[in-house]
Design an enzyme around this catalytic site. Structure first.
Site, PDB file in Angstrom:
ATOM      1  N   LYS A  92       0.818  -1.213   0.000  1.00  0.00           N
ATOM      2  CA  LYS A  92       0.000   0.000   0.000  1.00  0.00           C
ATOM      3  C   LYS A  92       0.854   1.266   0.000  1.00  0.00           C
ATOM      4  CE  LYS A  92      -0.638   0.322   5.014  1.00  0.00           C
ATOM      5  NZ  LYS A  92      -1.620   0.389   6.112  1.00  0.00           N
ATOM      6  N   ASP A  93       2.147   1.154   0.357  1.00  0.00           N
ATOM      7  CA  ASP A  93       3.039   2.312   0.346  1.00  0.00           C
ATOM      8  C   ASP A  93       3.639   2.583  -1.028  1.00  0.00           C
ATOM      9  OD1 ASP A  93       2.683   2.792   3.059  1.00  0.00           O
ATOM     10  OD2 ASP A  93       4.393   1.553   3.648  1.00  0.00           O
ATOM     11  N   ARG A 143      -8.769   8.082   4.302  1.00  0.00           N
ATOM     12  CA  ARG A 143      -9.661   7.038   3.776  1.00  0.00           C
ATOM     13  C   ARG A 143     -10.548   6.487   4.887  1.00  0.00           C
ATOM     14  NH1 ARG A 143      -9.146   1.889   4.653  1.00  0.00           N
ATOM     15  NH2 ARG A 143      -6.998   2.129   5.353  1.00  0.00           N
ATOM     16  N   ARG A 144      -9.930   6.137   6.007  1.00  0.00           N
ATOM     17  CA  ARG A 144     -10.705   5.604   7.123  1.00  0.00           C
ATOM     18  C   ARG A 144     -11.639   6.663   7.696  1.00  0.00           C
ATOM     19  NH1 ARG A 144      -5.141   3.514   9.187  1.00  0.00           N
ATOM     20  NH2 ARG A 144      -5.009   1.459   8.228  1.00  0.00           N
ATOM     21  N   ARG A 161       0.235   9.767  14.377  1.00  0.00           N
ATOM     22  CA  ARG A 161       1.356   9.293  13.566  1.00  0.00           C
ATOM     23  C   ARG A 161       2.319   8.482  14.418  1.00  0.00           C
ATOM     24  NH1 ARG A 161       3.347  11.691   9.291  1.00  0.00           N
ATOM     25  NH2 ARG A 161       4.470   9.713   9.187  1.00  0.00           N
ATOM     26  N   ARG A 167       2.143   4.336  18.350  1.00  0.00           N
ATOM     27  CA  ARG A 167       0.710   4.646  18.384  1.00  0.00           C
ATOM     28  C   ARG A 167       0.009   3.904  19.518  1.00  0.00           C
ATOM     29  NH1 ARG A 167      -1.054   4.297  12.088  1.00  0.00           N
ATOM     30  NH2 ARG A 167       1.019   3.453  11.717  1.00  0.00           N
ATOM     31  N   CYS A 255      -2.913   9.520  -0.677  1.00  0.00           N
ATOM     32  CA  CYS A 255      -3.051   9.899   0.731  1.00  0.00           C
ATOM     33  C   CYS A 255      -3.930  11.124   0.903  1.00  0.00           C
ATOM     34  CB  CYS A 255      -1.674  10.203   1.313  1.00  0.00           C
ATOM     35  SG  CYS A 255      -1.113   8.989   2.495  1.00  0.00           S
TER      36      CYS A 255
END
Length: 387
Positions: A92-93, A143-144, A161, A167, A255
């Site tokens: 996904k990166d 997105r979330r 972040r 986190r 992003c």
């Protein structure tokens, strides 16, 4: 002994693998290394770690940084310069357009691609639906946030972040967040499945393009490495993620704009669901489509594929087509591109444009007192990561 492309001589049996240095990145790199070692016990593998820009700048939300290749650029430079032979990324990166001369040599079998809810210790049995009104949910992904704002308008979503360890520490040691939303794959690979309070299915929150899969990047002309990687590629995951990446590339999302997918491969059927949202979740365009994946039965088309392959490596959004699966890969790519064009025809373009404009308006201006890498990121066009 052999040249590494930089004029230096290296042990032909030594394969150097580049990785980010976070604990999760290393666990993922070890997975790839171990798979390769199992197939090629005669080879030696060395892991070389480094920090990327995304690892260094943690005070700004991903959507506000505005950089291409946020978590990949330094690794790709090492690959281009022959310092490493391959690089392991969270797929996904990886942008859907790679630097010239680089390809994704293989895609690994996907871990659970869904997002997961990690609750604060004070809410051990809660779900998003049962949290108190105005509870703050931490997520690094627009997105979330966009999808969940539609589903849970009484909750607040704020950026958080740092790597997974950081986190979770922020969640557990303070009262800033009632819960975090993280990729289930990362949590599971870290061995923290007991911390997952809730999995989010596609009706709640569709996942990021490529989420849960690992992509191993290498040089396009390094045939020996490509042959090694072909032995650990996962075919159905590759099909699904090519469709997703084609969807993303056609939309030109990233992003800075909420784009999400859900894919399923059942036998020869590939189902793709994709969506685009405004940043506040008030607007959405969602649709789905499917294709029956089959290799061509005609000798003429097979000959065309072989002739095409003989001229150059076939790639789809940077991913090398698997031998014998070229036609299926083309069909998966077409599925993703067609679904994206359907959404664009229904107004998704204006939603994406508005989301990017909102984020661009919040980008900090170039500042001579800031590190050069920060200004470089501020001036870049877009990121395709959806962490």
């Amino acid at each position: 002994m052999a040249s590494n492309g930089n004029g230096c001589v290296k042990d032909a049996n030594l394969i150097r693998i580049g990785s980010r240095e976070s604990e999760l990145a290393l666990k993922q790199t070890y997975m790839v290394r171990d798979a390769l070692q199992k197939v090629h016990p005669q080879l030696k593998f060395e892991i070389i770690t480094m920090k990327t820009k995304g690892d260094k700048i943690l005070s700004v939300a991903l959507s506000k940084i505005g950089s291409k290749s946020l978590f990949t650029k330094e690794l790709e430079l090492a690959l281009e310069e022959g310092q490493v032979d391959m690089v392991v990324h969270s797929l996904k990166d990886l942008p859907t357009t790679l630097p010239e001369g680089l390809v994704v040599g293989c895609v690994s079998e996907r871990e659970d691609p869904r997002d997961a809810v990690i609750m604060h210790p004070s809410h051990p049995t809660a779900t998003l639906a049962t949290l108190p009104k105005a509870s703050v949910i931490g997520t690094s992904s627009v997105r979330r946030a966009a999808q969940l704002k539609r589903k849970y308008p009484d909750l607040r979503f704020e950026s958080v972040r740092g790597n997974l360890n950081t986190r979770l520490r922020k969640l557990d040691t303070a009262d800033d967040y009632a819960a975090l939303i993280l990729a289930a794959a990362g949590v599971l690979r870290m061995g923290w499945s007991d911390r997952i309070s809730q999995y989010l299915d596609d009706d709640d929150c569709m996942h990021a393009v490529g989420q849960g899969a690992l992509g191993v990047e290498c040089r396009e002309d390094d045939t020996s490495i490509l042959d090694l990687l072909a032995g650990i590629a996962h075919h159905t995951t590759t099909l699904a993620t090519i469709a997703e990446r084609a969807f993303m590339r056609t939309l030109e999302g990233g992003c800075s704009a909420p784009v999400a997918v859900h894919t399923k491969v059942t036998g020869d059927i590939l189902d793709l669901k994709g969506g685009v949202w405004s940043l506040d979740g008030s607007e959405e365009q969602v649709d789905s489509s499917s294709v029956t994946l089959k290799e061509s039965d005609t000798s003429q088309e097979n000959e065309e594929h072989q002739a095409k392959k003989a001229k150059s490596i076939i790639t789809h959004c940077g991913v090398v087509a698997l031998r014998g699966w070229e036609r299926r890969m083309e069909q998966a790519h077409t599925l993703g591109s067609s679904l994206a064009n359907t959404l664009l025809g229904r107004g998704a373009e204006s939603i994406l444009r508005a989301a990017k404009a909102q984020n661009d308006a919040h980008l900090p201006p170039n500042n001579p007192n800031l590190p050069p890498s920060t200004n470089l990121m501020n001036s870049a066009a877009q990121s395709v990561s959806s962490s």
